[in-house]
Design an enzyme around this catalytic site. Structure first.
Site, PDB file in Angstrom:
ATOM      1  N   ASP A 170     -56.323  27.336 -59.477  1.00 50.91           N
ATOM      2  CA  ASP A 170     -56.027  26.300 -60.454  1.00 50.91           C
ATOM      3  C   ASP A 170     -57.242  26.041 -61.342  1.00 50.91           C
ATOM      4  O   ASP A 170     -58.062  26.936 -61.554  1.00 50.91           O
ATOM      5  CB  ASP A 170     -55.588  25.027 -59.716  1.00 50.91           C
ATOM      6  CG  ASP A 170     -54.498  24.269 -60.459  1.00 50.91           C
ATOM      7  OD1 ASP A 170     -54.803  23.685 -61.504  1.00 50.91           O
ATOM      8  OD2 ASP A 170     -53.333  24.271 -59.997  1.00 50.91           O
ATOM      9  N   HIS A 230     -56.041  19.067 -63.423  1.00 49.77           N
ATOM     10  CA  HIS A 230     -54.829  19.454 -62.710  1.00 49.77           C
ATOM     11  C   HIS A 230     -55.105  19.792 -61.256  1.00 49.77           C
ATOM     12  O   HIS A 230     -54.416  19.341 -60.343  1.00 49.77           O
ATOM     13  CB  HIS A 230     -54.220  20.668 -63.430  1.00 49.77           C
ATOM     14  CG  HIS A 230     -52.880  21.098 -62.959  1.00 49.77           C
ATOM     15  ND1 HIS A 230     -52.689  22.180 -62.116  1.00 49.77           N
ATOM     16  CD2 HIS A 230     -51.631  20.635 -63.252  1.00 49.77           C
ATOM     17  CE1 HIS A 230     -51.397  22.362 -61.898  1.00 49.77           C
ATOM     18  NE2 HIS A 230     -50.729  21.440 -62.571  1.00 49.77           N
ATOM     19  N   ASP A 365     -36.209  29.759 -54.748  1.00 51.96           N
ATOM     20  CA  ASP A 365     -35.996  29.883 -53.306  1.00 51.96           C
ATOM     21  C   ASP A 365     -35.727  28.552 -52.625  1.00 51.96           C
ATOM     22  O   ASP A 365     -34.855  28.453 -51.764  1.00 51.96           O
ATOM     23  CB  ASP A 365     -37.211  30.538 -52.651  1.00 51.96           C
ATOM     24  CG  ASP A 365     -37.390  31.980 -53.077  1.00 51.96           C
ATOM     25  OD1 ASP A 365     -36.428  32.751 -52.971  1.00 51.96           O
ATOM     26  OD2 ASP A 365     -38.492  32.330 -53.531  1.00 51.96           O
ATOM     27  N   SER A 389     -45.470  21.662 -60.591  1.00 51.66           N
ATOM     28  CA  SER A 389     -46.851  21.777 -60.112  1.00 51.66           C
ATOM     29  C   SER A 389     -47.080  20.936 -58.865  1.00 51.66           C
ATOM     30  O   SER A 389     -47.946  21.254 -58.039  1.00 51.66           O
ATOM     31  CB  SER A 389     -47.839  21.310 -61.194  1.00 51.66           C
ATOM     32  OG  SER A 389     -48.177  22.348 -62.065  1.00 51.66           O
TER      33      SER A 389
END
Length: 952
Positions: A170, A230, A365, A389
């Protein structure tokens, strides 16, 4: 030449490019190109070099080799993307390199031109990726997400372990945050600050991870976030320190966080948000340093070969990659979540409904809470954010607990354990059934369920082989398609497994849709290749997506999996003899997706390598009126002046050849600048000598305007690459003896020659092009303008030779005059051989064969139309019978049905394959009441409805 114009704004320098929007990255002086939502570095490509007997090209020699192949791009340097470490790697990652160049050509175009070199396995731009969050105001809201997934109950079973590592790929992590510091991974093999790579992993003093971007592109050993962006928030969701009396709890509890910073502070999008520039280097670093779970809360819409290879490497070496599904709010493709071997995670709300922003679709999924998630934030504070996220690290932390609970499981087994033990929430999301994964994760179930079953399809083979189809690989109406699958059981043994095939499209009817497996042990496989699924196709539009669902059931176990194929594609490869050529429905040749050049096979001789980079038809009456499908003023994009009327269809055998293809298109997409021509392309090839090394391309050009079209020139543009796909050392010349243009290689390249010629008339035109303009002619590396196209079309034998180098040529005929409603034939041949005399003979044979084709078609099919059409019935009104007529320029499955005013079908008059031509059928309305009725024709992608009146 392309141009760049700069506008200085706070913190970001934007760049306006002819092909999109770009922006400069500040002091690193690395420009970034933006095309829609796709970002990539300018003047940079990433490529994989092939090995030969264990040897690969030396890094220092690579720019020299590339410049020898194509000096116009001015390659400057190359470096390994994943520098070799003390330990050997599988999957060939050591052969992946980054290459820089100086020309202004778009990286997509440069990569496509060098992709054919014998030393190059693949090449593509160097992509960047967006973060996936929407910031909200900070708050101290309760952590509803942990309650929803039963985290507390899970911790009663297993609180993770300090040996389990979650890598956060990240923008960096605030590793000294009081709620993170105790859980930060430490590289104990490294002695801090001694300037030595003690651990031998290729990174000096990487005690807490690694920063691949730094502030301005200089890597360092401090993965701290450059500013609040983030990564710290993501890390806290995965495994903030829990039960420490402060801040938040996290699902990972005791599991460690490996901080891998893959952003660069001055690489940001126009909104100022950081971009992930080095994500796949980060994945390799995390894998090599023992991460069990790798979280990727970022992505983009572009598929990357590099990315899939890196993920395969991570999976094979013990790491499960978990990725955010995207924040598009739709079902668009998104990566890395969409790659094989990735656990893709959508986002849900407190009510277990899909978050409005969350991407959904067949590749998802599982789901996990991602709306309004409270977590750690840069500079020792906390914040609430929303996005996939936030959902992804919650799933990653759950996977970390599963690794601790089931230490013998492989990464894919861990992912499946998380997936199949999730809570089904389809009933709360009726519009997204089977589109937001198996369910919303349940950490408690994932740890206590010891008898979980997960069967997955790992191989899917769609085929139109006889007797159901014609074996050409093109799935068309009327064919019965087979589907062979191989499945693998990842978890506990299963007995009496039933797998059924369910159509999720409107164009297929299942014929054989069941596959039974009596028993399947853990990690065992089974297949249905001896009794494949089958389905029959009906009339469908061009490029029809054909999705299906596999439904699995065995006792209490139920599951599903999506698969799909493509029906009625707008391109096909015509082969069957010594030459093969991909022909599209939009006027291009060789490939359907220039410059990626994946959809198609190009032009090949005797099953050798592809020799054609780009081919396209060009029609023009002046430099101001050009309709074409060749590359335009920007070399990275083809013009799109043609509208598909009838997709290209290949018939084996054809009416007048062993292999015959037909397609219809007009230049309506050129708008107000259109010439007004509808083109019917018929292609002909033959199996037997002496006609087995050429393909005839016959364009029947109809004037659809009310005025005479005069001074029309028609031609084909070919960018040939005889040697290794690069074209280095090629020359192109006009041969007056054979009235043909040919290309050969002057180096030690292959002996194959290729040729093209006009065969329908004697008004020959030829223009040779050295693509970089190095011989005094125009360059098409900076785009192929309308003025240049007109010059190449309209000057007879205007430029008889070009090269050596990367060359193209235009073969043409004209001027032609077409009266309103009239049609003329302009035909070309494309051939290959081992010497010029062979080519002359082939072209001469093609001219003779074409005269025969004209004789046959004029005598046997005087009324073969150029377009579809449905006529008004006659008589009308009628009682009780009437005749309905229609015309079709190509053979296809056709249906003609009659409906009443309420839309109810009252008669099916035709439902069968019809050859090209004019057809009619009688409709007898005996027994029907008076009134208005409608009749509808469906033929290929054509559909038309007309009204008729029955009067008693």
């Amino acid at each position: 030449m392309s141009f760049r114009k700069y506008f200085l704004v706070p913190a970001i320098m934007f760049t306006l490019l002819v092909f999109g929007t770009g922006f400069n990255t500040g002091s690193s002086n690395q420009e970034i190109i933006q095309n829609g939502d796709v970002y990539y570095f300018a003047n940079t490509i990433v490529m994989k070099v092939k090995t030969n007997n264990g040897e690969s090209v030396l890094l220092a020699d690579l720019p020299v080799l590339l410049n020898e192949a194509n000096s116009s791009f001015r390659f400057t340097n190359a470096e390994f993307l994943f520098p070799r470490k003390n330990t050997d790697r599988d999957f060939g990652l050591d052969n992946i390199v980054i290459v820089n160049y100086e020309s202004e050509s778009d990286p997509n175009f440069v990569a496509s031109k060098i992709r054919g070199l014998k030393e190059v396995e693949w090449a593509e731009p160097r992509f960047l990726y967006s973060l996936l969050f929407d910031p909200n105001d900070p708050s101290y809201a309760s952590q509803w997400n942990l309650h929803k997934i039963q985290a507390a109950n899970a911790w009663d079973i297993n609180q993770g372990d300090t040996s389990i590592v979650i890598a956060i790929i990240d923008t960096g992590v605030d590793w000294d945050h009081p709620d993170l510091a105790a859980n930060i991974w430490i590289n104990h093999g490294e002695i801090p600050d001694n300037g030595i790579d003690d651990g031998g992993n290729g990174y000096i003093d990487d005690v807490r991870g690694w920063d691949f971007g730094g502030l301005t592109g200089i890597p360092d050993n401090d993965p701290m976030e450059d500013r609040p962006d983030h990564g710290t928030h993501v890390a806290g969701i995965a495994s903030a320190v829990t039960n420490n009396g402060i801040g938040i709890a996290a699902i990972g509890f005791k599991c460690k966080i490996m901080a891998v910073k893959t952003s660069q502070d001055n690489i940001r999008n126009p909104q100022g948000q950081a971009l992930i520039a080095y994500g796949y280097e980060g994945i390799v670093y995390a894998t090599d340093n023992g991460a069990h779970v790798i979280n990727c809360s970022w992505g983009g819409g572009n598929f990357s070969i590099l990315a899939q290879e890196v993920i395969n490497y991570a999976t094979a070496n013990g790491s499960l990659v978990v990725a955010a599904a995207g924040n598009s709010g739709n079902s668009s493709s998104f990566y890395p979540a969409g790659y094989d071997n990735v656990l893709s995670v959508a986002s849900t709300t407190t009510n277990d409904t899909k978050s409005g922003f969350s991407t959904f679709g067949p590749s998802v999924d599982i789901s996990a809470p991602g709306s309004n998630i409270y977590s750690t934030w840069q500079d020792n504070v906390y914040a609430t954010l929303s996005g996939t996220s936030m959902a992804s690290p919650l799933a990653a932390g759950t996977a970390a607990l599963v690794f601790a609970q089931f230490p013998n499981y492989s990464p894919l087994q861990v992912g499946e354990q998380v997936r199949v033990t999730s809570d089904n929430i389809d009933h709360l999301n009726p519009n997204f059934q089977n589109l937001i994964g198996k369910g919303r994760i349940n950490a408690h179930n994932a740890l206590i369920t010891t008898n979980a079953i997960s069967v997955r399809g790992i191989e899917f083979v769609f085929s139109d082989d006889p007797p159901g189809g014609n074996g050409d690989g093109i799935f068309q109406a009327g064919e019965t398609i087979s589907l062979g699958i191989r499945v693998k059981n990842y978890l506990n043994p299963v007995n009496n497994l039933t797998i059924t095939l369910q159509s999720k499209n409107n164009y297929s009817t299942i014929q054989n849709g069941m596959f039974n497996v009596s028993s399947l042990g853990m990690l065992q496989t089974a297949d249905n290749f001896s009794n494949k699924f089958t389905f029959t196709l009906s009339t469908m539009p061009a490029n029809a997506r054909l999705p299906f669902i596999l439904n699995f059931s065995a006792g209490s176990y139920t599951d599903y999996q999506w698969t799909e194929t493509l029906g009625n594609p707008t391109y096909a490869t015509q082969s069957g003899n010594d030459v093969s050529l991909t022909i599209t429905s939009k006027g291009t040749l060789a490939y359907n997706d220039f410059p990626n050049n994946i959809q198609g096979d190009g032009f090949r001789y005797q099953e050798g390598p592809n020799l054609l980079f780009e081919g396209a038809i060009i029609l023009a009456t002046s430099a101001a009126q050009v309709s074409d499908a060749a590359r335009g003023a920007n070399q990275s994009f083809q013009n799109t002046d043609f509208t598909v009327i009838q997709p290209f269809i290949l018939n084996v055998p054809g009416q007048h050849a062993d292999y015959q293809g037909t397609g219809v298109f007009s230049d309506d997409a050129a708008g107000s600048n259109k010439i007004g021509i509808t083109s019917t392309l018929n292609s002909y090839s033959y199996v037997n000598a002496p006609h087995n090394n050429y393909i005839i391309l016959r364009y029947s050009l109809k004037n659809t305007t009310s005025s005479v079209i005069s001074n029309l020139h028609a031609g084909l543009f070919f960018d040939w690459d005889i040697i290794d796909g690069s074209g280095e050392g090629d020359i192109t010349q006009w041969d007056e003896t054979g009235k043909l243009g040919y290309v050969r290689n002057t180096t030690s390249g292959p002996p194959t020659l290729v040729a093209s010629a006009l065969i329908s008339s004697e008004d020959h035109g030829f223009w040779a092009i050295k693509n970089d303009g190095g011989d005094g002619g125009f360059s098409i590396y900076d785009g192929f303008t309308d003025a240049e196209k007109w010059q190449a079309l309209s000057n007879g034998i205007g430029k008889p030779n070009a090269g050596p180098g990367d060359v193209s040529h235009v073969i043409s005929g004209g001027p032609f005059t077409i009266a309103p409603g009239d049609t003329i034939d302009v035909a070309f041949v494309v051939a290959a051989g081992s010497n010029l005399e062979e080519l002359r003979t082939s072209i001469a044979n093609a001219r003779i064969r074409f005269e025969g084709i004209l004789t046959f078609t004029h005598e046997e099919e005087p009324g073969v139309p150029l377009t579809f059409g449905l006529s008004q019935n006659y008589p009308n009104p009628f009682n009780p019978g009437t005749v309905i007529s229609w015309q079709s320029p190509v053979g296809s499955l056709q249906s003609l049905k009659v409906y009443d005013v309420l839309g109810r079908e009252v008669a099916a008059l035709v439902n069968e394959y019809k050859q090209a031509g004019t057809h009619s059928v009688e409709f007898n309305a005996t027994g029907l009441p008076s009134g208005v009725y409608f009749y509808r024709l469906n033929a290929g992608s054509f559909s038309e409805t007309k009204k008729m009146i029955l009067l008693r």
